[in-house]
Design a protein around this motif. Structure first.
Motif, mmCIF file in Angstrom:
data_model
loop_
_atom_site.group_PDB
_atom_site.id
_atom_site.type_symbol
_atom_site.label_atom_id
_atom_site.label_comp_id
_atom_site.label_asym_id
_atom_site.label_seq_id
_atom_site.Cartn_x
_atom_site.Cartn_y
_atom_site.Cartn_z
ATOM 1 N N UNK A 11 0.836 -1.194 0.000
ATOM 2 C CA UNK A 11 0.000 0.000 0.000
ATOM 3 C C UNK A 11 0.871 1.244 0.000
ATOM 4 N N UNK A 12 0.293 2.351 -0.470
ATOM 5 C CA UNK A 12 1.011 3.619 -0.511
ATOM 6 C C UNK A 12 -0.001 4.749 -0.561
ATOM 7 N N UNK A 13 0.492 5.958 -0.522
ATOM 8 C CA UNK A 13 -0.377 7.117 -0.708
ATOM 9 C C UNK A 13 -0.866 7.187 -2.155
ATOM 10 N N UNK A 14 0.044 6.857 -3.094
ATOM 11 C CA UNK A 14 -0.260 6.989 -4.525
ATOM 12 C C UNK A 14 0.270 5.767 -5.265
ATOM 13 N N UNK A 15 -0.565 5.204 -6.139
ATOM 14 C CA UNK A 15 -0.114 4.218 -7.122
ATOM 15 C C UNK A 15 -0.062 4.897 -8.473
ATOM 16 N N UNK A 35 5.150 12.075 -0.219
ATOM 17 C CA UNK A 35 4.124 11.058 -0.463
ATOM 18 C C UNK A 35 4.770 9.707 -0.762
ATOM 19 N N UNK A 36 4.235 8.638 -0.193
ATOM 20 C CA UNK A 36 4.710 7.298 -0.532
ATOM 21 C C UNK A 36 4.114 6.887 -1.873
ATOM 22 N N UNK A 37 4.928 6.193 -2.671
ATOM 23 C CA UNK A 37 4.564 5.933 -4.071
ATOM 24 C C UNK A 37 4.917 4.499 -4.445
ATOM 25 N N UNK A 38 3.995 3.861 -5.188
ATOM 26 C CA UNK A 38 4.282 2.597 -5.870
ATOM 27 C C UNK A 38 4.102 2.848 -7.362
ATOM 28 N N UNK A 39 5.150 2.624 -8.128
ATOM 29 C CA UNK A 39 5.121 2.777 -9.578
ATOM 30 C C UNK A 39 5.104 1.399 -10.219
#
Length: 386
Positions: A11-15, A35-39
């Motif tokens: 999980x993250x703030x933004x995917x 912001x935490x991010x998953x790309x």
């Protein structure tokens, strides 16, 4: 940044879906905002349109409504090496737009006057001055429009450099991760991928290029996106003497060619008609006829290319919309959903600015750069009147 320590690994703030220059730069700029991010990228970062395009870093010739965004991106390109830690073969040597047809020259002159109000100063050169300053230009040219602060870079290097910088900044970058479905449940978007991995976040940014159309449609916002493949090629090395990127401005598609010379001496070129592509197989197929059509047009621009050898040709998969403007901004239907795709073959220079604007928009709810003209809602309005 401690925020990552409070969120589960899936999980993250933004995917972000799509690891081209826009998705990778957005990941970096979101991390800079904490912001935490998953790309998520189905192949490798920068493998698709961001890595196989011509590499033009130009503001000249853009629709006026795009110039504020282009100017913002220009500022990022100027500090690219310090931002990502690599120079990406960026050359700030200008962009020269050449006209052979007098009627097109009048349009280019009018554009120069309009663009000045947006902070873009262009130097107009008549046929004599043009060849004095750029003696390699062909005799048919009647006008040149020179943008001295534009340039070009190696597209194979830029998006991966942004991806590495985002990873160093704390973003989670998942390559070879194909998205299968997107579902919103409660406050979160749930993204499932081939292989079984799942990810969730309250905010989703889709920067998936030609594949973004099907994703938007699955979320209730279809757009008339089409995919095409530009035809590119590169010559054998020649003596290095052409610093700016060049283009032929014409109302006729088959005449619109462009080229740039890299410091190794090779000339990279493209333009003209675009090829068919296969989105399912993820393939764009070069067409030998396209190359044969490009060469006489390139020789009108640069007669010195008459006997040059071509050593490689290629294509890529780009996305196009009927008004030649991208989709960029928030969803018109679903809170927390954002888009940036459909840049109609002209997104490379805009890429870092798009990432910066989307990070600002996601983080603050607004952006200082106007992007209203790019809203996805313009297509729902069109359909409602059909």
């Amino acid at each position: 940044m401690s925020i990552q320590n409070t969120i589960p690994s899936d999980a993250a703030d933004v995917i972000i879906i799509g690891g081209g220059i826009m998705g990778a730069s957005a990941a970096l700029f979101l991390r800079e905002r904490g912001r935490s991010v998953i790309l998520l990228e189905r192949g490798l970062v920068g493998q698709q349109a961001s890595g196989v395009n011509f590499g033009n870093v130009r503001r000249q010739g853009r629709y006026l409504v795009q110039l504020p965004l282009s100017n913002r991106s220009y500022g990022i390109w100027r500090r690219l090496s310090s931002l990502v830690g690599e120079d990406c073969e960026m050359i700030h040597a200008g962009h020269l737009r050449v006209c052979i047809r007098p009627e097109q020259a009048a349009k280019v002159e009018a554009y120069a006057l309009e663009a000045k109000a947006y902070g873009l100063d262009l130097e107009l050169l008549n046929s004599t001055t043009l060849r004095q300053k750029f003696p390699y230009i062909g005799r048919e040219a009647v006008l040149g429009s020179y943008s001295p602060l534009d340039g070009h870079a190696n597209p194979r290097l830029v998006a991966p450099a942004f991806g590495r910088a985002a990873r160093r900044a704390g973003a989670r970058v998942e390559e070879n991760t194909e998205v299968l479905s997107i579902v919103k449940t409660g406050e979160d978007f749930h993204v499932s991928t081939r292989g079984g991995a799942g990810f969730r976040a309250p905010t989703l940014l889709i920067t998936a290029g030609a594949w973004a159309g099907s994703m938007a449609a699955s979320l209730g916002e279809p757009v008339p996106l089409v995919a095409r493949g530009p035809q590119m090629g590169v010559t054998e090395p020649l003596p290095y003497r052409i610093l700016p990127s060049l283009s032929h401005s014409s109302p006729h598609e088959h005449e619109t060619v462009y080229c740039r010379q890299v410091t190794r001496g090779n000339i990279v070129f493209g333009g003209g008609q675009r090829n068919e592509v296969d989105l399912v197989r993820v393939r764009a197929y070069p067409n030998p006829e396209s190359t044969l059509n490009q060469m006489p047009q390139l020789q009108r621009l640069l007669p010195g290319l008459a006997n040059v050898r071509i050593i490689r040709t290629w294509s890529g998969i780009e996305s196009y919309l009927p008004d030649d403007l991208p989709v960029m901004g928030p969803s018109g239907k679903m809170p927390g959903l954002y888009y940036a795709f459909g840049f109609c073959g002209a997104g490379f220079q805009l890429g870092p600015g798009v990432g910066d604007v989307m990070a600002e928009l996601i983080d603050t709810g607004a952006t200082t750069t106007p992007i209203e003209s790019f809203s996805i809602t313009r297509f729902s309005v069109e359909r409602s009147h059909v």
